[in-house]
Design a protein around this motif. Structure first.
Motif, PDB file in Angstrom:
ATOM      1  N   ASP A   1      53.115  42.646  25.060  1.00 46.47           N
ATOM      2  CA  ASP A   1      52.292  41.698  24.305  1.00 46.47           C
ATOM      3  C   ASP A   1      52.228  40.330  24.960  1.00 46.47           C
ATOM      4  O   ASP A   1      51.813  39.359  24.337  1.00 46.47           O
ATOM      5  CB  ASP A   1      52.846  41.547  22.878  1.00 46.47           C
ATOM      6  N   GLN A   2      52.622  40.231  26.230  1.00 41.71           N
ATOM      7  CA  GLN A   2      52.601  38.959  26.921  1.00 41.71           C
ATOM      8  C   GLN A   2      51.703  39.034  28.152  1.00 41.71           C
ATOM      9  O   GLN A   2      51.563  40.082  28.775  1.00 41.71           O
ATOM     10  CB  GLN A   2      54.019  38.542  27.334  1.00 41.71           C
ATOM     11  N   TRP A   3      51.125  37.878  28.491  1.00 37.81           N
ATOM     12  CA  TRP A   3      50.271  37.793  29.660  1.00 37.81           C
ATOM     13  C   TRP A   3      51.016  37.176  30.830  1.00 37.81           C
ATOM     14  O   TRP A   3      51.754  36.204  30.669  1.00 37.81           O
ATOM     15  CB  TRP A   3      49.035  36.944  29.352  1.00 37.81           C
ATOM     16  N   ARG A   4      50.800  37.729  32.007  1.00 35.55           N
ATOM     17  CA  ARG A   4      51.284  37.154  33.251  1.00 35.55           C
ATOM     18  C   ARG A   4      50.069  36.654  34.021  1.00 35.55           C
ATOM     19  O   ARG A   4      49.065  37.368  34.151  1.00 35.55           O
ATOM     20  CB  ARG A   4      52.036  38.203  34.070  1.00 35.55           C
ATOM     21  N   VAL A   5      50.153  35.450  34.527  1.00 33.55           N
ATOM     22  CA  VAL A   5      49.037  34.840  35.257  1.00 33.55           C
ATOM     23  C   VAL A   5      49.523  34.429  36.639  1.00 33.55           C
ATOM     24  O   VAL A   5      50.458  33.637  36.764  1.00 33.55           O
ATOM     25  CB  VAL A   5      48.471  33.620  34.510  1.00 33.55           C
ATOM     26  N   ASP A   6      48.899  34.985  37.685  1.00 30.22           N
ATOM     27  CA  ASP A   6      49.207  34.644  39.072  1.00 30.22           C
ATOM     28  C   ASP A   6      47.964  34.027  39.705  1.00 30.22           C
ATOM     29  O   ASP A   6      46.837  34.425  39.394  1.00 30.22           O
ATOM     30  CB  ASP A   6      49.593  35.882  39.884  1.00 30.22           C
ATOM     31  N   THR A   7      48.179  33.073  40.584  1.00 31.63           N
ATOM     32  CA  THR A   7      47.051  32.442  41.276  1.00 31.63           C
ATOM     33  C   THR A   7      47.329  32.355  42.769  1.00 31.63           C
ATOM     34  O   THR A   7      48.477  32.386  43.214  1.00 31.63           O
ATOM     35  CB  THR A   7      46.774  31.022  40.741  1.00 31.63           C
ATOM     36  N   HIS A   8      46.255  32.241  43.522  1.00 35.49           N
ATOM     37  CA  HIS A   8      46.338  32.027  44.976  1.00 35.49           C
ATOM     38  C   HIS A   8      45.221  31.061  45.343  1.00 35.49           C
ATOM     39  O   HIS A   8      44.087  31.191  44.884  1.00 35.49           O
ATOM     40  CB  HIS A   8      46.164  33.347  45.728  1.00 35.49           C
TER      41      HIS A   8
END
Length: 224
Positions: free
Chosen positions: A98-105
């Motif tokens: 129920d959790q979001w993981r957010v990765d960026t580049h």
């Protein structure tokens, strides 16, 4: 720049295939807000979609997005990549339980490209507090017509429905949370209202967007 340490290898895997060959319906829209087009391929159940947008104007760029959903419509993954002359950005959103993981580049210099055309600096890609995504019911790419198709097909309801949406905003790929209110109209269209704008959107018999005023119109099959 990375919010959660997306490696070069992970970024390469994510963007290795531009469009999934298993997706079997293609849609093309002409942009009305800028010179450009938005192309998407989807599966019949709308559990998977890949899209590519070419956006003109003072800062031309290419946007690629990839969406995966559960059969009940819950989004499990949305990745988006935007790139133009001298810059490249990517954001990946994944739901774990129920959790979001957010990765960026981030590579190159989007802010420098914006300054050259007299525009303000862009916000960072992603979102600084992923807990703000806990209450969202949908994840979408701003002003991409496919993402107006999804609620129309998921909820055929005449009564107003309130949904909190996590919105990926190109070209910065910042993620903002907005509250959306929408309902079906007697002619089969849908009214959408939110802090980012209001619209009455038209659809074809299959539920795909044909006209989003000021944003996009389905490209004709044959030119007259």
């Amino acid at each position: 720049m990375s919010m959660s340490g997306l490696t070069t290898r992970e970024a390469g895997v994510e963007s290795a295939a531009l469009l999934d060959p298993a997706l079997d319906r293609a849609l093309l829209w002409q942009r009305l807000d800028v010179v450009g087009t938005d192309f998407a391929v989807v599966d019949q159940q709308l559990t998977a979609a890949d899209g590519v947008a070419l956006v003109g104007g003072v800062l031309p760029y290419c946007l690629h997005y990839r969406l995966r959903r559960e059969p009940d419509g819950r989004c499990t993954m949305l990745s988006a990549t935007a790139e133009g002359a001298g810059w490249h950005r990517q954001v990946n959103l994944r739901r774990d339980a129920d959790q979001w993981r957010v990765d960026t580049h981030d590579s190159g210099d989007l802010d420098a490209a914006l300054r050259r055309v007299g525009r303000a600096a862009a916000p960072l890609a992603g979102i600084d507090d992923t807990d703000r995504l806990d209450g969202v019911g949908e994840i979408a790419v701003a002003r991409a017509p496919l993402f107006a198709t999804l609620p129309r097909c998921d909820r055929a309801e005449a009564e107003p429905t309130n949904v909190r949406v996590g919105l990926v905003v190109p070209p910065s790929l910042a993620v903002v949370v907005v509250d959306s209110r929408r309902w079906l109209l007697p002619d089969g269209g849908m009214r959408m209202e939110s802090d980012t704008g209001n619209a009455t959107i038209a659809f074809d018999e299959s539920g795909y967007v044909t006209h989003w005023p000021g944003v996009a119109r389905r490209a004709p099959v044959h030119l007259s």
